[in-house]
Design a protein around this motif. Structure first.
Motif, PDB file in Angstrom:
ATOM      1  N   SER A  33      15.985   5.655   9.485  1.00 47.92           N
ATOM      2  CA  SER A  33      16.817   6.804   9.840  1.00 47.92           C
ATOM      3  C   SER A  33      18.016   6.940   8.909  1.00 47.92           C
ATOM      4  CB  SER A  33      17.294   6.673  11.283  1.00 47.92           C
ATOM      5  OG  SER A  33      18.074   7.785  11.667  1.00 47.92           O
ATOM      6  N   GLN A  34      18.623   5.827   8.536  1.00 50.28           N
ATOM      7  CA  GLN A  34      19.856   5.864   7.755  1.00 50.28           C
ATOM      8  C   GLN A  34      19.599   6.025   6.260  1.00 50.28           C
ATOM      9  OE1 GLN A  34      22.396   2.189   7.714  1.00 50.28           O
ATOM     10  NE2 GLN A  34      23.901   3.535   8.676  1.00 50.28           N
ATOM     11  N   ALA A  35      18.651   5.281   5.717  1.00 47.52           N
ATOM     12  CA  ALA A  35      18.388   5.319   4.270  1.00 47.52           C
ATOM     13  C   ALA A  35      17.354   6.377   3.879  1.00 47.52           C
ATOM     14  CB  ALA A  35      17.921   3.942   3.791  1.00 47.52           C
ATOM     15  N   GLY A  36      16.485   6.726   4.840  1.00 47.99           N
ATOM     16  CA  GLY A  36      15.476   7.744   4.571  1.00 47.99           C
ATOM     17  C   GLY A  36      14.132   7.159   4.181  1.00 47.99           C
ATOM     18  N   PRO A  37      13.064   7.977   4.279  1.00 51.79           N
ATOM     19  CA  PRO A  37      11.709   7.480   4.055  1.00 51.79           C
ATOM     20  C   PRO A  37      11.417   7.016   2.628  1.00 51.79           C
ATOM     21  CG  PRO A  37      11.714   9.861   4.368  1.00 51.79           C
ATOM     22  CD  PRO A  37      13.079   9.375   4.735  1.00 51.79           C
ATOM     23  N   GLU A  38      12.041   7.638   1.617  1.00 50.56           N
ATOM     24  CA  GLU A  38      11.752   7.225   0.236  1.00 50.56           C
ATOM     25  C   GLU A  38      12.240   5.808  -0.035  1.00 50.56           C
ATOM     26  OE1 GLU A  38      13.103  10.030  -2.629  1.00 50.56           O
ATOM     27  OE2 GLU A  38      11.954  11.704  -1.778  1.00 50.56           O
ATOM     28  N   LYS A  39      13.463   5.503   0.380  1.00 49.80           N
ATOM     29  CA  LYS A  39      13.966   4.142   0.194  1.00 49.80           C
ATOM     30  C   LYS A  39      13.208   3.161   1.085  1.00 49.80           C
ATOM     31  CE  LYS A  39      18.417   4.243  -1.978  1.00 49.80           C
ATOM     32  NZ  LYS A  39      19.736   3.579  -2.046  1.00 49.80           N
ATOM     33  N   TYR A  40      12.811   3.609   2.259  1.00 53.69           N
ATOM     34  CA  TYR A  40      12.013   2.763   3.156  1.00 53.69           C
ATOM     35  C   TYR A  40      10.731   2.316   2.443  1.00 53.69           C
ATOM     36  CZ  TYR A  40       9.492   1.386   7.439  1.00 53.69           C
ATOM     37  OH  TYR A  40       8.791   0.693   8.404  1.00 53.69           O
ATOM     38  N   ASP A  41      10.048   3.268   1.804  1.00 55.18           N
ATOM     39  CA  ASP A  41       8.813   2.941   1.086  1.00 55.18           C
ATOM     40  C   ASP A  41       9.076   1.966  -0.054  1.00 55.18           C
ATOM     41  OD1 ASP A  41       7.449   4.652   2.762  1.00 55.18           O
ATOM     42  OD2 ASP A  41       7.359   6.299   1.323  1.00 55.18           O
ATOM     43  N   ARG A  42      10.179   2.176  -0.771  1.00 51.95           N
ATOM     44  CA  ARG A  42      10.492   1.326  -1.911  1.00 51.95           C
ATOM     45  C   ARG A  42      10.867  -0.087  -1.476  1.00 51.95           C
ATOM     46  NH1 ARG A  42      14.773   3.589  -5.734  1.00 51.95           N
ATOM     47  NH2 ARG A  42      13.901   1.951  -7.087  1.00 51.95           N
ATOM     48  N   GLY A  94       0.810  -1.205   0.000  1.00 55.17           N
ATOM     49  CA  GLY A  94       0.000   0.000   0.000  1.00 55.17           C
ATOM     50  C   GLY A  94       0.833   1.238   0.000  1.00 55.17           C
ATOM     51  N   THR A  95       0.179   2.326   0.301  1.00 57.69           N
ATOM     52  CA  THR A  95       0.854   3.604   0.307  1.00 57.69           C
ATOM     53  C   THR A  95       1.848   3.654   1.442  1.00 57.69           C
ATOM     54  OG1 THR A  95      -0.827   4.547   1.740  1.00 57.69           O
ATOM     55  CG2 THR A  95      -1.165   4.760  -0.616  1.00 57.69           C
ATOM     56  N   GLY A  96       2.900   4.473   1.300  1.00 53.72           N
ATOM     57  CA  GLY A  96       3.874   4.619   2.374  1.00 53.72           C
ATOM     58  C   GLY A  96       3.229   5.306   3.541  1.00 53.72           C
ATOM     59  N   ARG A  97       3.321   4.687   4.728  1.00 58.13           N
ATOM     60  CA  ARG A  97       2.637   5.244   5.881  1.00 58.13           C
ATOM     61  C   ARG A  97       3.388   4.896   7.146  1.00 58.13           C
ATOM     62  NH1 ARG A  97      -1.250   1.110   3.224  1.00 58.13           N
ATOM     63  NH2 ARG A  97      -2.765   2.434   2.539  1.00 58.13           N
ATOM     64  N   THR A  98       3.334   5.473   8.058  1.00 58.97           N
ATOM     65  CA  THR A  98       3.552   5.411   9.468  1.00 58.97           C
ATOM     66  C   THR A  98       4.892   5.874   9.977  1.00 58.97           C
ATOM     67  OG1 THR A  98       2.115   3.565   9.408  1.00 58.97           O
ATOM     68  CG2 THR A  98       2.731   4.268  11.470  1.00 58.97           C
ATOM     69  N   HIS A  99       5.210   7.111   9.739  1.00 58.81           N
ATOM     70  CA  HIS A  99       6.386   7.716  10.361  1.00 58.81           C
ATOM     71  C   HIS A  99       5.896   8.909  11.160  1.00 58.81           C
ATOM     72  CE1 HIS A  99      10.442   9.989   9.688  1.00 58.81           C
ATOM     73  NE2 HIS A  99      10.057   9.959  10.950  1.00 58.81           N
ATOM     74  N   LEU A 100       5.797   8.747  12.468  1.00 57.19           N
ATOM     75  CA  LEU A 100       5.391   9.860  13.317  1.00 57.19           C
ATOM     76  C   LEU A 100       6.463  10.915  13.239  1.00 57.19           C
ATOM     77  CD1 LEU A 100       4.262   7.947  16.486  1.00 57.19           C
ATOM     78  CD2 LEU A 100       2.902   8.666  14.547  1.00 57.19           C
TER      79      LEU A 100
END
Length: 452
Positions: free
Chosen positions: A227-236, A5-11
């Motif tokens: 934290s290290q790779a960032g949210p965009e790579k996390y989503d991918r 699904g869509t990238g979600r859940t980073h407070l």
């Protein structure tokens, strides 16, 4: 503890910092108090529920121990208001397999609480799940942000109610152990390793790792990776749009190995960590005075439930700090449990309506170790300042969040004991020097589960 699904859940990082701050202010409140409610709690007019006299319902979830006991109190209130009889059915992970067996046998529970987004998708694809009814939808529209509603939807149809949330970016610590070693809560990964070295040298192993439960290891990895790779790579990576053999995964595993590779940092060493289940990882951190089995334990807000099984007091003996920043920002990963109706019955829909209301969430909030994404929950319902501020941070973050990566994955990869990501990371804990081998195993299992 999973969709595509869509990238979600980073407070928001700032919100987490507020949640984990050591000097926390109490939330006051006013108004008429419910009988037995904590100081400041306001009376609720109560969500409208139908009479269900004589109806029998079953509710399945993977919860055990205090978490199950506290949820049972919510079900008792539902029984009191409706006249129904509700039975809690303990489930096993992977819950999709458990439910499949029940359904094949012609005895599905009326409602299930699914700990993975991927499990919700599977339930819909298998045509097990029932869309939420108008009363439950009204509670969702009133009490939930669009992001939390979308997590419970598949293909644009609302199927689930996120009853329970989790902030999985917290490190809880034994205040006496820190004081005895002269250690302060770290804010960066480098500071965490330095603190771990100091603690272990003082005679108290730094960290209690629940290596027997693979899901805790996925949370370690995800916090470092975000934290290290960032949210965009996390989503991918969550969608398997990049491979687990990617250099960003290598970097995250190498970083995690700085902790897992030091046997003296781990309570019981490597073998002890691999044999430690989550509840014990918490209780052994908060027993033994200033000489516990370990000084710290990583996991979400729900750790408070297990601390409650010891003599330690949250906010005094047991304190918390945000997961340290590995990259530019400290990570915040969230998870949750979504309630889904598996039978097209009036009782199942009534229970979803109740679970989407503030009435239900406030009952369990008072017991501790529980976090609700329901923005109508009175903050005063939470039993102490630490949990109250964690809850406030979740609500104030709105839809700015990333969801637990393994919970977004197909259950075969991200949610099955002894297989997939859980097993690969347990093997990595046993041999943290084998980064390349771990990556190869993760990629092979992911490719099979995602079908690409």
């Amino acid at each position: 503890m999973r969709e595509h699904g869509t990238g979600r859940t980073h407070l928001r990082w700032a919100a987490l910092a507020a949640a984990g701050a050591l000097a926390l202010t109490a939330c006051g409140g006013g108004g008429e108090k419910e009988p037995g409610a904590p100081q400041g709690a306001t009376a609720s007019p109560g969500v409208a529920l139908p009479r269900l006299d004589g109806e029998k319902l079953q509710v399945a979830a993977v919860w055990t121990g205090p978490e199950q006991e506290n949820f049972t109190k919510v079900l008792k209130e539902f029984e009191k208001r409706t006249g129904a009889t509700v039975t809690f059915v303990p489930a096993q992970d992977p819950i999709v397999t458990f439910l499949g067996t029940k359904i094949a046998g012609g005895a599905p529970p009326d409602v299930a609480l699914l700990p993975q987004v991927g499990a919700l998708v599977s339930a819909v694809e298998n045509k097990w799940a029932q869309p939420v009814g108008p009363q439950a939808q009204a509670q969702l529209d009133k009490n939930y942000s669009p992001g939390w509603k979308s997590l419970g939807a598949v293909g644009g149809t609302q199927y689930g109610v996120y009853y329970k949330a989790a902030n999985k970016s917290l490190i809880w610590y034994n205040a006496k152990a820190f004081e005895a070693a002269g250690v302060k809560p770290p804010t960066t990964w480098k500071e965490l390793i330095t603190a771990a070295d100091t603690l272990s040298a003082s005679g108290t192993p730094a960290v209690s790792v629940a290596g027997a439960d693979g899901w805790t290891l996925t949370d370690w990895f995800e916090n470092i990776y975000l934290s290290q790779a960032g949210p965009e790579k996390y989503d991918r990576l969550a969608k398997h749009e990049i491979k687990w053999t990617d250099d960003s995964v290598k970097q995250a595993l190498t970083t995690l190995g700085e902790l897992f590779g030091r046997k003296d940092f781990l309570a019981g060493g490597t073998s002890g960590a691999l044999a430690t289940e989550f509840p014990k990882s918490v209780t052994q951190t908060f027993t033994g005075g200033d000489r516990p089995a370990a000084a710290m334990v990583f996991e979400g807000d729900f750790v408070a439930v297990n601390i409650g099984q010891t003599e330690a007091k949250v906010g005094e003996d047991a304190l918390v700090f945000p997961f340290p920043a590995v990259g530019a920002k400290a990570p915040v990963v969230s998870g949750g449990d979504v309630a889904v109706a598996l039978k097209p019955s009036k009782g199942a829909q009534a229970l979803l309506t109740f679970l989407a209301s503030a009435d239900a969430a406030q009952i369990q909030a008072r017991e501790g170790g529980f976090l609700s994404p329901n923005k109508a929950v009175d903050p005063a319902a939470y039993p102490n300042d630490i949990q109250r501020n964690i809850a406030k941070a979740l609500i104030e973050a709105g839809d700015d969040f990333r969801f637990d990566m393994s919970d977004q994955a197909p259950a075969a990869f991200g949610g099955t004991p002894g297989a997939g990501e859980w097993k690969a990371l347990q093997d990595f804990l046993a041999n943290p020097s084998d980064v390349a081998g771990t990556q190869a195993k993760l990629e092979a299992d992911a490719a099979k589960a995602y079908g690409n």
